[in-house]
Design a protein around this motif. Structure first.
Motif, mmCIF file in Angstrom:
data_model
loop_
_atom_site.group_PDB
_atom_site.id
_atom_site.type_symbol
_atom_site.label_atom_id
_atom_site.label_comp_id
_atom_site.label_asym_id
_atom_site.label_seq_id
_atom_site.Cartn_x
_atom_site.Cartn_y
_atom_site.Cartn_z
ATOM 1 N N LEU A 144 -19.981 96.990 -64.711
ATOM 2 C CA LEU A 144 -19.306 95.630 -65.218
ATOM 3 C C LEU A 144 -19.516 96.210 -66.215
ATOM 4 N N TYR A 145 -20.326 96.026 -67.148
ATOM 5 C CA TYR A 145 -19.947 96.124 -69.044
ATOM 6 C C TYR A 145 -18.890 97.754 -68.666
ATOM 7 N N LEU A 146 -19.318 98.887 -68.431
ATOM 8 C CA LEU A 146 -18.488 100.402 -68.113
ATOM 9 C C LEU A 146 -17.261 100.396 -68.192
ATOM 10 N N LYS A 147 -17.085 99.333 -67.577
ATOM 11 C CA LYS A 147 -15.851 99.336 -66.824
ATOM 12 C C LYS A 147 -14.641 98.046 -67.626
ATOM 13 N N THR A 148 -15.415 97.389 -68.502
ATOM 14 C CA THR A 148 -14.976 96.202 -69.502
ATOM 15 C C THR A 148 -14.765 97.756 -70.688
ATOM 16 N N ILE A 149 -15.412 98.141 -70.976
ATOM 17 C CA ILE A 149 -15.038 99.772 -72.249
ATOM 18 C C ILE A 149 -13.934 100.257 -71.822
ATOM 19 N N VAL A 173 -28.212 101.248 -73.029
ATOM 20 C CA VAL A 173 -27.115 101.156 -71.718
ATOM 21 C C VAL A 173 -26.611 102.281 -71.185
ATOM 22 N N GLU A 174 -27.588 103.159 -70.221
ATOM 23 C CA GLU A 174 -26.213 104.460 -70.111
ATOM 24 C C GLU A 174 -25.308 104.332 -69.245
ATOM 25 N N GLY A 175 -24.499 104.911 -70.187
ATOM 26 C CA GLY A 175 -23.195 105.197 -69.973
ATOM 27 C C GLY A 175 -22.437 105.023 -71.060
ATOM 28 N N VAL A 176 -22.808 103.779 -71.749
ATOM 29 C CA VAL A 176 -22.575 103.996 -72.778
ATOM 30 C C VAL A 176 -22.277 105.227 -74.238
ATOM 31 N N LYS A 177 -23.341 105.669 -74.423
ATOM 32 C CA LYS A 177 -22.522 106.794 -75.451
ATOM 33 C C LYS A 177 -21.670 107.797 -75.467
ATOM 34 N N GLU A 178 -22.015 108.073 -73.915
ATOM 35 C CA GLU A 178 -20.658 109.394 -73.576
ATOM 36 C C GLU A 178 -19.094 108.552 -73.623
ATOM 37 N N ARG A 179 -19.442 107.037 -73.443
ATOM 38 C CA ARG A 179 -17.637 106.685 -73.588
ATOM 39 C C ARG A 179 -17.786 106.379 -74.777
#
Length: 202
Positions: free
Chosen positions: A60-65, A124-130
């Motif tokens: 959900l967090y990644l989708k909000t990003i 949080v996995e996926g944040v750095k890449e975004r």
């Protein structure tokens, strides 16, 4: 033989509105501080509905990003790309950044990525890449505009497009920080002409 397929219950909530509501919770409380109860209450949905539509808290967090980057992050860039006069384009970009950096109508000023998401890089996995993708895409699009203006003869051939694109992005982050600290749009716009000249100087 009965081959009728089972039809699932339709969602009775707006996905984009739910993501915006979740983003505000994360922005206010941070990733760790936002509980599932906080999120589902703000989104107006049940826990099972949240999991079905968005996955777990991290997803959900990644989708909000992604949602924020698509809707909010691109506005200044679109203004920059659409203006034919390069000086007005740079000014429009900076003015747009200032406006959303100081706008508190949503309850928060500044930038979700800079103020909240950046603190979770490496955690949080996926944040750095975004974050890296958002930075790289912005640098590229800004530089492409400068290159286009060079091809039209509106900027000299030796204009450092990539370096000035990065300078613009860094100025953006500075405005975000100042907006977060409570500076007004009026104050931030006082030296905007100087900054435009700095960006376009050769």
């Amino acid at each position: 033989m009965n081959d009728t397929k089972r039809i699932g219950r339709p969602r009775n909530f707006d996905i984009d509105e739910a993501l915006t509501a979740a983003m505000k919770v994360f922005w206010s409380k941070g990733y760790d501080g936002a509980s599932l109860k906080d999120l589902t209450k703000a989104m107006g949905i049940s826990g099972p509905s949240m999991y079905a539509a968005f996955g777990d808290k991290r997803q959900l967090y990644l989708k909000t990003i992604d949602r924020y980057a698509d809707v909010n992050g691109c506005a200044p860039i679109i203004i920059f790309e659409s203006e034919s006069d390069i000086k007005k384009a740079v000014k429009g970009f900076l003015e747009s950044v200032i406006e959303y950096s100081t706008d508190q109508s949503s309850g928060k000023s500044g930038c979700f990525l800079a103020s909240c998401v950046s603190t979770n890089v490496g955690e949080v996995e996926g944040v750095k890449e975004r974050m890296n993708s958002a930075i790289a895409e912005t640098d590229t699009r800004l530089a492409q505009k400068f290159e286009l203006e060079k091809s039209k003869g509106n900027l000299p051939s030796n204009f450092p497009s990539k370096e000035r694109a990065r300078l613009m992005y860094d100025m953006r982050q500075g405005y975000v920080f100042r907006g977060r600290a409570g500076c007004s749009a009026k104050d931030l716009k006082e030296d905007i002409a100087h900054r435009v000249n700095m960006i376009l100087a050769c």
